[in-house]
Design a protein around this motif. Structure first.
Motif, PDB file in Angstrom:
ATOM      1  N   THR A 198       0.840  -1.193   0.000  1.00  0.00           N
ATOM      2  CA  THR A 198       0.000   0.000   0.000  1.00  0.00           C
ATOM      3  C   THR A 198       0.875   1.242   0.000  1.00  0.00           C
ATOM      4  O   THR A 198       2.063   1.175   0.337  1.00  0.00           O
ATOM      5  N   GLN A 199       0.301   2.369  -0.365  1.00  0.00           N
ATOM      6  CA  GLN A 199       1.028   3.631  -0.399  1.00  0.00           C
ATOM      7  C   GLN A 199       0.024   4.767  -0.288  1.00  0.00           C
ATOM      8  O   GLN A 199      -1.064   4.714  -0.870  1.00  0.00           O
ATOM      9  N   GLU A 200       0.363   5.773   0.487  1.00  0.00           N
ATOM     10  CA  GLU A 200      -0.501   6.938   0.633  1.00  0.00           C
ATOM     11  C   GLU A 200       0.225   8.173   0.109  1.00  0.00           C
ATOM     12  O   GLU A 200       1.314   8.505   0.581  1.00  0.00           O
ATOM     13  N   LEU A 201      -0.403   8.817  -0.876  1.00  0.00           N
ATOM     14  CA  LEU A 201       0.171  10.019  -1.470  1.00  0.00           C
ATOM     15  C   LEU A 201      -0.559  11.283  -1.038  1.00  0.00           C
ATOM     16  O   LEU A 201      -0.060  12.386  -1.253  1.00  0.00           O
ATOM     17  N   GLY A 202      -1.739  11.110  -0.447  1.00  0.00           N
ATOM     18  CA  GLY A 202      -2.522  12.278  -0.060  1.00  0.00           C
ATOM     19  C   GLY A 202      -2.980  13.105  -1.245  1.00  0.00           C
ATOM     20  O   GLY A 202      -3.081  14.330  -1.159  1.00  0.00           O
TER      21      GLY A 202
ATOM     22  N   TYR B 246     -12.250   3.283  -9.660  1.00  0.00           N
ATOM     23  CA  TYR B 246     -11.632   3.593  -8.375  1.00  0.00           C
ATOM     24  C   TYR B 246     -10.182   3.127  -8.382  1.00  0.00           C
ATOM     25  O   TYR B 246      -9.890   1.971  -8.705  1.00  0.00           O
ATOM     26  N   TRP B 247      -9.282   4.028  -8.005  1.00  0.00           N
ATOM     27  CA  TRP B 247      -7.855   3.764  -8.075  1.00  0.00           C
ATOM     28  C   TRP B 247      -7.214   3.819  -6.690  1.00  0.00           C
ATOM     29  O   TRP B 247      -7.493   4.737  -5.912  1.00  0.00           O
ATOM     30  N   ARG B 248      -6.341   2.873  -6.411  1.00  0.00           N
ATOM     31  CA  ARG B 248      -5.483   2.959  -5.239  1.00  0.00           C
ATOM     32  C   ARG B 248      -4.376   3.969  -5.545  1.00  0.00           C
ATOM     33  O   ARG B 248      -3.916   4.085  -6.686  1.00  0.00           O
ATOM     34  N   GLU B 249      -3.917   4.660  -4.519  1.00  0.00           N
ATOM     35  CA  GLU B 249      -2.855   5.642  -4.741  1.00  0.00           C
ATOM     36  C   GLU B 249      -1.549   4.972  -5.162  1.00  0.00           C
ATOM     37  O   GLU B 249      -0.721   5.589  -5.839  1.00  0.00           O
TER      38      GLU B 249
ATOM     39  N   LEU C 176      -6.558  -8.014  -6.972  1.00  0.00           N
ATOM     40  CA  LEU C 176      -6.990  -7.137  -5.890  1.00  0.00           C
ATOM     41  C   LEU C 176      -5.799  -6.533  -5.156  1.00  0.00           C
ATOM     42  O   LEU C 176      -4.758  -7.179  -5.005  1.00  0.00           O
ATOM     43  N   ASN C 177      -5.987  -5.304  -4.718  1.00  0.00           N
ATOM     44  CA  ASN C 177      -5.047  -4.670  -3.802  1.00  0.00           C
ATOM     45  C   ASN C 177      -5.842  -4.216  -2.587  1.00  0.00           C
ATOM     46  O   ASN C 177      -6.664  -3.305  -2.677  1.00  0.00           O
ATOM     47  N   ARG C 178      -5.625  -4.886  -1.464  1.00  0.00           N
ATOM     48  CA  ARG C 178      -6.368  -4.588  -0.237  1.00  0.00           C
ATOM     49  C   ARG C 178      -7.878  -4.568  -0.484  1.00  0.00           C
ATOM     50  O   ARG C 178      -8.602  -3.709   0.003  1.00  0.00           O
ATOM     51  N   GLY C 179      -8.344  -5.538  -1.277  1.00  0.00           N
ATOM     52  CA  GLY C 179      -9.771  -5.695  -1.513  1.00  0.00           C
ATOM     53  C   GLY C 179     -10.332  -4.927  -2.694  1.00  0.00           C
ATOM     54  O   GLY C 179     -11.482  -5.149  -3.084  1.00  0.00           O
ATOM     55  N   LEU C 180      -9.545  -4.021  -3.276  1.00  0.00           N
ATOM     56  CA  LEU C 180     -10.014  -3.246  -4.426  1.00  0.00           C
ATOM     57  C   LEU C 180      -9.430  -3.830  -5.706  1.00  0.00           C
ATOM     58  O   LEU C 180      -8.216  -4.028  -5.807  1.00  0.00           O
ATOM     59  N   GLY C 181     -10.294  -4.078  -6.678  1.00  0.00           N
ATOM     60  CA  GLY C 181      -9.846  -4.725  -7.902  1.00  0.00           C
ATOM     61  C   GLY C 181      -9.528  -3.749  -9.022  1.00  0.00           C
ATOM     62  O   GLY C 181      -9.955  -2.594  -9.025  1.00  0.00           O
ATOM     63  N   ILE C 182      -8.759  -4.241  -9.974  1.00  0.00           N
ATOM     64  CA  ILE C 182      -8.471  -3.489 -11.198  1.00  0.00           C
ATOM     65  C   ILE C 182      -8.731  -4.425 -12.368  1.00  0.00           C
ATOM     66  O   ILE C 182      -8.232  -5.551 -12.409  1.00  0.00           O
TER      67      ILE C 182
ATOM     68  N   ASN D 199     -17.003   7.063   0.973  1.00  0.00           N
ATOM     69  CA  ASN D 199     -18.230   6.357   1.333  1.00  0.00           C
ATOM     70  C   ASN D 199     -19.025   5.979   0.091  1.00  0.00           C
ATOM     71  O   ASN D 199     -19.358   6.850  -0.723  1.00  0.00           O
ATOM     72  N   ILE D 200     -19.331   4.698  -0.044  1.00  0.00           N
ATOM     73  CA  ILE D 200     -20.188   4.246  -1.137  1.00  0.00           C
ATOM     74  C   ILE D 200     -21.122   3.160  -0.611  1.00  0.00           C
ATOM     75  O   ILE D 200     -20.798   2.441   0.343  1.00  0.00           O
ATOM     76  N   ILE D 201     -22.269   3.031  -1.255  1.00  0.00           N
ATOM     77  CA  ILE D 201     -23.235   1.999  -0.868  1.00  0.00           C
ATOM     78  C   ILE D 201     -22.811   0.659  -1.448  1.00  0.00           C
ATOM     79  O   ILE D 201     -22.469   0.558  -2.629  1.00  0.00           O
ATOM     80  N   ASP D 202     -22.823  -0.363  -0.616  1.00  0.00           N
ATOM     81  CA  ASP D 202     -22.597  -1.727  -1.074  1.00  0.00           C
ATOM     82  C   ASP D 202     -23.834  -2.162  -1.848  1.00  0.00           C
ATOM     83  O   ASP D 202     -24.927  -2.265  -1.281  1.00  0.00           O
ATOM     84  N   GLU D 203     -23.679  -2.425  -3.146  1.00  0.00           N
ATOM     85  CA  GLU D 203     -24.826  -2.758  -3.983  1.00  0.00           C
ATOM     86  C   GLU D 203     -25.525  -4.039  -3.539  1.00  0.00           C
ATOM     87  O   GLU D 203     -26.715  -4.217  -3.790  1.00  0.00           O
ATOM     88  N   HIS D 204     -24.804  -4.939  -2.897  1.00  0.00           N
ATOM     89  CA  HIS D 204     -25.400  -6.204  -2.470  1.00  0.00           C
ATOM     90  C   HIS D 204     -26.297  -6.032  -1.251  1.00  0.00           C
ATOM     91  O   HIS D 204     -27.393  -6.598  -1.193  1.00  0.00           O
ATOM     92  N   THR D 205     -25.842  -5.278  -0.270  1.00  0.00           N
ATOM     93  CA  THR D 205     -26.542  -5.184   1.009  1.00  0.00           C
ATOM     94  C   THR D 205     -27.255  -3.862   1.233  1.00  0.00           C
ATOM     95  O   THR D 205     -28.136  -3.769   2.087  1.00  0.00           O
ATOM     96  N   GLY D 206     -26.871  -2.835   0.502  1.00  0.00           N
ATOM     97  CA  GLY D 206     -27.416  -1.515   0.737  1.00  0.00           C
ATOM     98  C   GLY D 206     -26.757  -0.786   1.891  1.00  0.00           C
ATOM     99  O   GLY D 206     -27.132   0.340   2.224  1.00  0.00           O
ATOM    100  N   LYS D 207     -25.752  -1.398   2.488  1.00  0.00           N
ATOM    101  CA  LYS D 207     -25.047  -0.787   3.619  1.00  0.00           C
ATOM    102  C   LYS D 207     -24.016   0.217   3.114  1.00  0.00           C
ATOM    103  O   LYS D 207     -23.394   0.008   2.075  1.00  0.00           O
ATOM    104  N   MET D 208     -23.835   1.291   3.860  1.00  0.00           N
ATOM    105  CA  MET D 208     -22.818   2.261   3.504  1.00  0.00           C
ATOM    106  C   MET D 208     -21.450   1.730   3.902  1.00  0.00           C
ATOM    107  O   MET D 208     -21.226   1.338   5.055  1.00  0.00           O
ATOM    108  N   LEU D 209     -20.531   1.700   2.953  1.00  0.00           N
ATOM    109  CA  LEU D 209     -19.169   1.260   3.212  1.00  0.00           C
ATOM    110  C   LEU D 209     -18.292   2.474   3.461  1.00  0.00           C
ATOM    111  O   LEU D 209     -18.319   3.436   2.683  1.00  0.00           O
ATOM    112  N   HIS D 210     -17.547   2.453   4.538  1.00  0.00           N
ATOM    113  CA  HIS D 210     -16.628   3.537   4.875  1.00  0.00           C
ATOM    114  C   HIS D 210     -15.206   3.030   4.654  1.00  0.00           C
ATOM    115  O   HIS D 210     -14.724   2.156   5.373  1.00  0.00           O
ATOM    116  N   MET D 211     -14.543   3.552   3.644  1.00  0.00           N
ATOM    117  CA  MET D 211     -13.251   3.023   3.231  1.00  0.00           C
ATOM    118  C   MET D 211     -12.153   3.416   4.214  1.00  0.00           C
ATOM    119  O   MET D 211     -12.051   4.573   4.610  1.00  0.00           O
ATOM    120  N   LYS D 212     -11.338   2.440   4.580  1.00  0.00           N
ATOM    121  CA  LYS D 212     -10.193   2.716   5.450  1.00  0.00           C
ATOM    122  C   LYS D 212      -9.171   3.585   4.719  1.00  0.00           C
ATOM    123  O   LYS D 212      -8.554   4.472   5.317  1.00  0.00           O
TER     124      LYS D 212
END
Length: 336
Positions: free
Chosen positions: A218-222, A311-314, A246-252, A272-285
């Motif tokens: 992982t990498q954080e660029l801000g 959606y892109w990982r940094e 996948l990278n930490r659960g996010l696919g490309i 924050n995005i809605i999980d299309e399967h459950t309708g629950k709001m996902l809060h990304m780490k």
């Protein structure tokens, strides 16, 4: 091949709230496609058709392309998420034909002035929610969560009429339509041929190969909106994803890989995005990055017109200090 009621570029008027209410069932939907609160601001307005939504890719069960009846996307009209917990997905909105009508000019005075329909707003508010989960958190209902219900019929890859309609509607060029067909046939053959006869181990057209051993890095660029970045090369990104891409659960996927090497600006950070399967709001780490003009174009996925933001990982991006860095067109960049 079907008769097309609308084509790309047509000017349409969104009907009044009262007229739209007359088309909705007790769940605030037509043909199981919800009309959402975020759409109310467009009642009485005139816009152009951006894409004819005669089909849609299945992002819920991954069954492929599904048939959509009597719907369009309007230019630049994306869901704000205001009535759905502030979801930041910004999905393209579906407009059923019964909610719009043809007009001659976008500048003419609307025939029907939009007015408030007191029964519509409460209906849509109720229809936008599912029962809360066991954890007490709200569950939402929107066009994305109801996609499978609104598209009960799949479209086989060899249904040639869909590709003709892609072209006739103005959604894509003849080349793009033919490319989608060729990619679909190629991928299908990779799936059904005996393993020994598959090309490159059965890899689908344009997809990457995950090469990260163990836990993905992982990498954080801000990164902030307006900054210029270069999307890293296919080889660089392959070192950051696992065998499941996948990278930490996010696919490309292959649609994103088309943009490798391109220099673009950051549009926004998504938390924050809605999980299309459950309708629950996902809060990304770790916030995902959305890039200006970079959406799924359906090049290798049946010319799907949904234009879902990628959606892109940094770690897949790098800052650049100038816009003079050479770029490549997504139609030819790094496809293999």
């Amino acid at each position: 091949m079907t008769a097309l009621a609308f084509k790309v570029g047509d000017v349409v008027e969104v009907l009044s709230e009262a007229e739209i209410l007359a088309t909705l069932d007790e769940n605030g939907a037509l043909d199981k496609m919800p009309f959402m609160t975020e759409m109310l601001e467009y009642c009485g307005k005139r816009l152009r058709v951006g894409k004819v939504a005669h089909k849609a890719c299945d992002t819920l069960s991954r069954s492929g392309i599904r048939k959509m009846e009597s719907a369009v996307h309007l230019e630049g009209v994306r869901c704000t998420g205001a009535a759905h917990g502030g979801c930041e997905a910004q999905c393209m909105i579906y407009w059923k034909h019964a909610w719009i009508k043809h007009v001659d000019s976008p500048d003419a005075t609307p025939d029907v002035v939009a007015h408030n329909e007191p029964r519509l707003q409460p209906l849509l508010q109720i229809a936008s929610r599912r029962p809360d989960g066991d954890d007490g958190e709200p569950r939402y209902r929107c066009q994305a969560t109801e996609m499978l219900n609104a598209t009960p019929e799949g479209l086989p890859i060899l249904n040639l009429g869909q590709y003709l309609d892609d072209f006739r509607s103005g959604n894509v060029s003849a080349f793009q339509s033919g490319r989608a067909l060729a990619a679909g046939v190629y991928n299908r053959m990779q799936d059904v041929l005996p393993r020994g006869l598959r090309v490159k181990g059965g890899k689908h057209w344009g997809t990457l190969v995950g090469r990260a051993p163990g836990k993905t890095p992982t990498q954080e660029l801000g990164l902030q909106p307006g900054e210029w970045v270069r999307i890293k090369s296919r080889e660089e990104i392959e070192q950051t994803i696992n065998a499941d891409l996948l990278n930490r659960g996010l696919g490309i996927d292959a649609e994103m890989a088309r943009f490798c090497g391109r220099t673009v600006r950051v549009a926004r950070r998504v938390n924050n995005i809605i999980d299309e399967h459950t309708g629950k709001m996902l809060h990304m780490k770790s916030p995902c990055i959305v890039l200006e003009g970079v959406v799924c174009e359906g090049a290798f996925s049946g010319s799907c017109p949904r234009e879902i933001p990628s959606y892109w990982r940094e770690i897949w991006l790098e800052r650049v200090e100038t816009t003079n860095t050479p770029t490549r067109n997504a139609d030819t960049a790094g496809v293999r």
